[in-house]
Scaffold this motif. Sequence first.
Motif, PDB file in Angstrom:
ATOM      1  N   TRP A   1      41.403  50.487  -8.665  1.00 26.18           N
ATOM      2  CA  TRP A   1      40.955  51.087 -10.196  1.00 26.18           C
ATOM      3  C   TRP A   1      41.427  50.117 -11.368  1.00 26.18           C
ATOM      4  CZ3 TRP A   1      43.519  56.251  -8.480  1.00 26.18           C
ATOM      5  CH2 TRP A   1      42.687  56.721  -7.335  1.00 26.18           C
ATOM      6  N   SER A   2      42.818  49.627 -11.023  1.00 29.81           N
ATOM      7  CA  SER A   2      43.352  48.674 -12.108  1.00 29.81           C
ATOM      8  C   SER A   2      42.605  47.647 -12.146  1.00 29.81           C
ATOM      9  CB  SER A   2      44.822  48.450 -11.711  1.00 29.81           C
ATOM     10  OG  SER A   2      45.536  47.623 -12.769  1.00 29.81           O
ATOM     11  N   ALA A   3      42.140  46.793 -11.095  1.00 23.28           N
ATOM     12  CA  ALA A   3      41.104  45.740 -10.992  1.00 23.28           C
ATOM     13  C   ALA A   3      39.847  45.887 -11.867  1.00 23.28           C
ATOM     14  CB  ALA A   3      41.148  45.308  -9.675  1.00 23.28           C
ATOM     15  N   LEU A   4      39.276  47.047 -11.602  1.00 27.83           N
ATOM     16  CA  LEU A   4      38.263  47.455 -12.391  1.00 27.83           C
ATOM     17  C   LEU A   4      38.350  47.654 -13.862  1.00 27.83           C
ATOM     18  CD1 LEU A   4      36.287  49.744  -9.770  1.00 27.83           C
ATOM     19  CD2 LEU A   4      35.731  47.373 -10.503  1.00 27.83           C
ATOM     20  N   TRP A   5      39.372  48.461 -14.127  1.00 23.57           N
ATOM     21  CA  TRP A   5      39.752  48.850 -15.432  1.00 23.57           C
ATOM     22  C   TRP A   5      41.072  48.414 -15.903  1.00 23.57           C
ATOM     23  CZ3 TRP A   5      37.950  53.108 -12.342  1.00 23.57           C
ATOM     24  CH2 TRP A   5      36.430  53.153 -12.764  1.00 23.57           C
ATOM     25  N   PRO A   6      41.460  46.991 -16.117  1.00 23.47           N
ATOM     26  CA  PRO A   6      42.691  46.258 -16.425  1.00 23.47           C
ATOM     27  C   PRO A   6      43.549  47.153 -17.476  1.00 23.47           C
ATOM     28  CG  PRO A   6      40.998  44.705 -16.405  1.00 23.47           C
ATOM     29  CD  PRO A   6      40.281  45.926 -16.292  1.00 23.47           C
ATOM     30  N   ASP A   7      44.867  47.024 -17.321  1.00 23.72           N
ATOM     31  CA  ASP A   7      45.748  47.770 -18.312  1.00 23.72           C
ATOM     32  C   ASP A   7      45.652  49.178 -18.321  1.00 23.72           C
ATOM     33  OD1 ASP A   7      46.720  45.106 -18.627  1.00 23.72           O
ATOM     34  OD2 ASP A   7      45.071  44.836 -20.161  1.00 23.72           O
ATOM     35  N   VAL A   8      44.697  49.989 -17.691  1.00 27.21           N
ATOM     36  CA  VAL A   8      44.575  51.449 -17.687  1.00 27.21           C
ATOM     37  C   VAL A   8      45.374  52.162 -16.653  1.00 27.21           C
ATOM     38  CG1 VAL A   8      42.811  53.189 -17.641  1.00 27.21           C
ATOM     39  CG2 VAL A   8      42.351  51.213 -18.910  1.00 27.21           C
ATOM     40  N   PHE A   9      45.083  51.820 -15.414  1.00 28.89           N
ATOM     41  CA  PHE A   9      45.811  52.539 -14.278  1.00 28.89           C
ATOM     42  C   PHE A   9      47.283  51.770 -13.908  1.00 28.89           C
ATOM     43  CE2 PHE A   9      41.594  53.673 -13.987  1.00 28.89           C
ATOM     44  CZ  PHE A   9      41.451  54.883 -13.592  1.00 28.89           C
ATOM     45  N   LEU A  10      48.193  52.730 -14.217  1.00 30.08           N
ATOM     46  CA  LEU A  10      49.694  52.119 -14.203  1.00 30.08           C
ATOM     47  C   LEU A  10      50.332  52.980 -13.304  1.00 30.08           C
ATOM     48  CD1 LEU A  10      50.382  51.872 -17.981  1.00 30.08           C
ATOM     49  CD2 LEU A  10      49.742  49.979 -16.479  1.00 30.08           C
ATOM     50  N   GLU A  11      51.095  52.292 -12.130  1.00 23.52           N
ATOM     51  CA  GLU A  11      51.951  53.265 -10.988  1.00 23.52           C
ATOM     52  C   GLU A  11      53.283  53.548 -12.034  1.00 23.52           C
ATOM     53  OE1 GLU A  11      53.294  50.472  -8.200  1.00 23.52           O
ATOM     54  OE2 GLU A  11      51.325  50.286  -7.293  1.00 23.52           O
ATOM     55  N   TRP A  12      53.373  55.159 -11.722  1.00 22.91           N
ATOM     56  CA  TRP A  12      54.379  55.743 -12.318  1.00 22.91           C
ATOM     57  C   TRP A  12      55.139  56.517 -11.080  1.00 22.91           C
ATOM     58  CZ3 TRP A  12      57.748  59.837 -13.223  1.00 22.91           C
ATOM     59  CH2 TRP A  12      58.387  59.658 -14.325  1.00 22.91           C
ATOM     60  N   TRP A  13      56.217  56.070 -10.501  1.00 21.36           N
ATOM     61  CA  TRP A  13      56.786  56.740  -9.247  1.00 21.36           C
ATOM     62  C   TRP A  13      57.701  58.093  -9.485  1.00 21.36           C
ATOM     63  CZ3 TRP A  13      56.194  54.733  -4.155  1.00 21.36           C
ATOM     64  CH2 TRP A  13      55.318  53.596  -4.112  1.00 21.36           C
ATOM     65  N   THR A  14      57.211  59.089  -9.123  1.00 21.73           N
ATOM     66  CA  THR A  14      57.563  60.374  -9.242  1.00 21.73           C
ATOM     67  C   THR A  14      58.981  60.561  -8.609  1.00 21.73           C
ATOM     68  OG1 THR A  14      56.432  61.492  -7.504  1.00 21.73           O
ATOM     69  CG2 THR A  14      55.326  61.484  -9.954  1.00 21.73           C
ATOM     70  N   ASN A  15      59.366  59.658  -7.443  1.00 24.98           N
ATOM     71  CA  ASN A  15      60.485  59.775  -6.820  1.00 24.98           C
ATOM     72  C   ASN A  15      61.733  59.144  -7.302  1.00 24.98           C
ATOM     73  OD1 ASN A  15      59.850  57.033  -6.271  1.00 24.98           O
ATOM     74  ND2 ASN A  15      59.728  57.037  -4.159  1.00 24.98           N
ATOM     75  N   ARG A  16      61.642  58.844  -8.560  1.00 26.85           N
ATOM     76  CA  ARG A  16      62.646  58.501  -9.240  1.00 26.85           C
ATOM     77  C   ARG A  16      63.248  59.531 -10.260  1.00 26.85           C
ATOM     78  NH1 ARG A  16      60.194  54.274 -13.349  1.00 26.85           N
ATOM     79  NH2 ARG A  16      58.539  55.851 -13.620  1.00 26.85           N
TER      80      ARG A  16
END
Length: 219
Positions: free
Chosen positions: A103-118
């Motif tokens: 998804w990030s490749a299709l829409w750059p700078d929009v889809f960001l990883e945010w890990w909830t296990n922190r």
Amino acid sequence: QAFDMTKIIDLLTEDTIPEGAFVTAGFDGARFRDATAIVITDINTGVQQCMASWEKPLDWPEDQEWEVDEAEVFTVWQHIMKTYELHTAFCDPPHWTESVASWSALWPDVFLEWWTNRPKQMAYAVRAYIEAHDAGLIRYGANTLRPELLRHLGNSGKKELKFPDDEGKPLYVLQKMDGRLEDRIDVAMAGVLSWEALLDARRTGAKPRLKVGVPRRLY
């Protein structure tokens, strides 16, 4: 219970997020168990809505595999990108790492990883979400999936961490209450992530893209 449901009921509104709104999104869930959800929030108004959720049926046979249809998830993202102006989507990536990357490749700078296990980061995100409830900064828009969001908020319990916040107060993350595995909280988690993305957008002064029109010829 993590959230004051009486207070949340007071935050319900018949407003909806209009087409073209400047929004953030949260994406959370397990691909092969429980549930997966997408929640968006209007950056300008704070109205939040669940856009889609997928839940493993409680009567699903244990000897049969259940999986969220990735094509359906992608279709929802396409709808969001077409209908709104999506600034960022904070996505919890376990079991969805390759999907988030595509998804990030299709829409750059929009889809960001945010890990909830922190634990520390997640606890502060939960605290910010509750502070939004207390201050009346967030409202829950009227759409067909609002009952799902409310149910998942109501299912959310507290897991207190071993260390306090910067004011010496307890920090906690979300967990299912009383070990009830059948309860789902993924829509609530997506709501937290969507609000965290909204706060990040506001901190950085994010603005909608300027809409360039075709100049009209004057006679």
